[in-house]
Design a protein around this motif. Sequence first.
Motif, short mmCIF file in Angstrom:
data_model
loop_
_atom_site.label_atom_id
_atom_site.label_comp_id
_atom_site.label_asym_id
_atom_site.label_seq_id
_atom_site.Cartn_x
_atom_site.Cartn_y
_atom_site.Cartn_z
N PHE A 52 -10.33 8.30 -1.74
CA PHE A 52 -11.00 9.21 -0.82
C PHE A 52 -10.53 9.03 0.61
CE2 PHE A 52 -14.33 10.57 2.08
CZ PHE A 52 -14.65 11.83 1.58
N SER A 53 -10.30 7.80 1.01
CA SER A 53 -9.89 7.49 2.39
C SER A 53 -8.43 7.87 2.62
CB SER A 53 -10.09 6.00 2.67
OG SER A 53 -9.36 5.61 3.80
N SER A 54 -8.18 8.62 3.67
CA SER A 54 -6.80 8.97 4.02
C SER A 54 -5.97 7.72 4.28
CB SER A 54 -6.79 9.85 5.28
OG SER A 54 -7.57 11.01 5.11
N ASP A 55 -6.54 6.77 5.01
CA ASP A 55 -5.78 5.57 5.36
C ASP A 55 -5.52 4.69 4.15
OD1 ASP A 55 -5.64 6.36 8.00
OD2 ASP A 55 -7.38 5.18 8.63
N VAL A 56 -6.51 4.55 3.27
CA VAL A 56 -6.31 3.74 2.07
C VAL A 56 -5.27 4.40 1.17
CG1 VAL A 56 -7.39 2.84 -0.02
CG2 VAL A 56 -8.60 2.70 2.17
N CYS A 57 -5.37 5.71 1.01
CA CYS A 57 -4.41 6.43 0.18
C CYS A 57 -3.00 6.31 0.76
CB CYS A 57 -4.82 7.88 0.04
SG CYS A 57 -3.82 8.81 -1.15
N ALA A 58 -2.89 6.42 2.07
CA ALA A 58 -1.59 6.27 2.72
C ALA A 58 -1.02 4.87 2.50
CB ALA A 58 -1.71 6.58 4.21
N ALA A 59 -1.87 3.86 2.64
CA ALA A 59 -1.42 2.48 2.44
C ALA A 59 -1.01 2.24 0.99
CB ALA A 59 -2.52 1.50 2.85
N ARG A 60 -1.79 2.76 0.05
CA ARG A 60 -1.41 2.65 -1.36
C ARG A 60 -0.06 3.33 -1.62
NH1 ARG A 60 -6.54 4.12 -5.31
NH2 ARG A 60 -7.72 2.17 -5.06
N SER A 61 0.12 4.47 -1.00
CA SER A 61 1.35 5.23 -1.22
C SER A 61 2.55 4.49 -0.65
CB SER A 61 1.22 6.63 -0.60
OG SER A 61 0.15 7.34 -1.19
N ARG A 62 2.38 3.89 0.52
CA ARG A 62 3.46 3.11 1.11
C ARG A 62 3.79 1.92 0.23
NH1 ARG A 62 7.55 3.85 4.86
NH2 ARG A 62 8.55 1.81 4.97
N ALA A 63 2.76 1.25 -0.29
CA ALA A 63 3.00 0.10 -1.17
C ALA A 63 3.72 0.52 -2.44
CB ALA A 63 1.67 -0.58 -1.50
N ALA A 64 3.36 1.70 -2.98
CA ALA A 64 4.03 2.19 -4.18
C ALA A 64 5.50 2.47 -3.90
CB ALA A 64 3.33 3.45 -4.69
N GLN A 65 5.76 3.10 -2.76
CA GLN A 65 7.15 3.37 -2.38
C GLN A 65 7.93 2.06 -2.25
OE1 GLN A 65 8.41 6.24 0.87
NE2 GLN A 65 8.84 4.30 1.90
N ASP A 66 7.35 1.09 -1.56
CA ASP A 66 8.03 -0.18 -1.34
C ASP A 66 8.29 -0.92 -2.66
OD1 ASP A 66 7.95 0.38 1.34
OD2 ASP A 66 6.30 -1.00 1.79
N ALA A 67 7.44 -0.68 -3.66
CA ALA A 67 7.60 -1.33 -4.96
C ALA A 67 8.62 -0.62 -5.84
CB ALA A 67 6.26 -1.41 -5.67
N GLY A 68 9.05 0.59 -5.44
CA GLY A 68 10.07 1.28 -6.20
C GLY A 68 9.66 2.59 -6.83
N ALA A 69 8.48 3.11 -6.49
CA ALA A 69 8.04 4.38 -7.04
C ALA A 69 8.97 5.50 -6.60
CB ALA A 69 6.62 4.69 -6.60
N ALA A 70 9.19 6.47 -7.50
CA ALA A 70 9.99 7.65 -7.17
C ALA A 70 9.15 8.74 -6.52
CB ALA A 70 10.65 8.20 -8.44
N MET A 71 7.83 8.68 -6.74
CA MET A 71 6.91 9.71 -6.26
C MET A 71 5.51 9.15 -6.33
SD MET A 71 6.19 13.52 -7.94
CE MET A 71 7.94 13.86 -8.13
N VAL A 72 4.60 9.67 -5.52
CA VAL A 72 3.18 9.36 -5.69
C VAL A 72 2.44 10.63 -6.09
CG1 VAL A 72 3.20 7.41 -4.09
CG2 VAL A 72 2.65 9.71 -3.23
#
Length: 306
Positions: free
Chosen positions: A84-104
């Motif tokens: 729900f939180s924009s900031d939490v979602c953004a942080a999760r998305s950044r962490a996913a990218q840094d871990a190697g995700a191709a997309m969120v």
Amino acid sequence: MTHEVLRGVFPVVPTIFDDSGRLDVAGQRRAVDFMIDAGSNGLAILANFSEQFALSDDERNTVQRVVLEHVAGRVPVIVTTTHFSSDVCAARSRAAQDAGAAMVMVMPPYHGATIRVAERGILEFYRRVSDAIDIPVMIQDAPVSGTTLTAAFLARLAREVRNVSYFKIECPQAAAKLRELIELGGDAVIGPWDGEEAITLIPDLDAGATGTMTGGGYPDGIRKIVDVYMAGDTSRAADLYQAWLPLINYENRQTGIATCKILMKEGGVIASDAVRHPLARVHPAARAGLIEIARRLDPLVLRWGR
């Protein structure tokens, strides 16, 4: 930044637990190996069919790390980062990218049955998530959010938010919405996708869907349909769809989230088909019905671990 265009069959990876409800990391790796061997063009993790809503943050991080490290670039991986939180979602998305995700993949912000956000807030939400990353964002348009996302608004998001370019449409009359979204969004809509266990796959492909996010139990069966369709033999694809439809329907209407785990356990892929409490295990009669229908089709999942 230019990214590979993702298309094809990207099934959802279940989160594997032992019979006590704890993460089963070895089973998680085996599930991923099976799904790649079964022909998945890519994978999706931490989605609703992964029981993401029943995981702690630490468990989410563990699943993300284990899967992305184990996949090791064999196929692209989409990570669901909904919050729900924009900031939490953004942080999760950044962490996913840094871990190697191709997309969120991200649902619009919602909480419970009544807390929703107006279009302006949704636009700002996706913009904040997009600004945190350099990989594509897929918007999941599903009834579970209780949020109406019109095709016109989705097209606006595609045009105005830098990384928003994929859309998983799994609402009623999905094919009509896909057509309208493609028409209104034009080149900004890179990936119009289908979902909901492929229950409307053929109409959605007819409407222009280029990808599908299904359950994880039988990617080989879905690949047969999609590959033939994309090769131009729509009549043969329809015949294949009719053959697999009883199993697709059983997953969509009877056994749901537990389906792929049941099939994986039956085929020796994983040791336990447990779902996380308070979700209930599937009734033994429904479990038997699922396996009986699957055996008629001989999917790889029933043979992979034997």
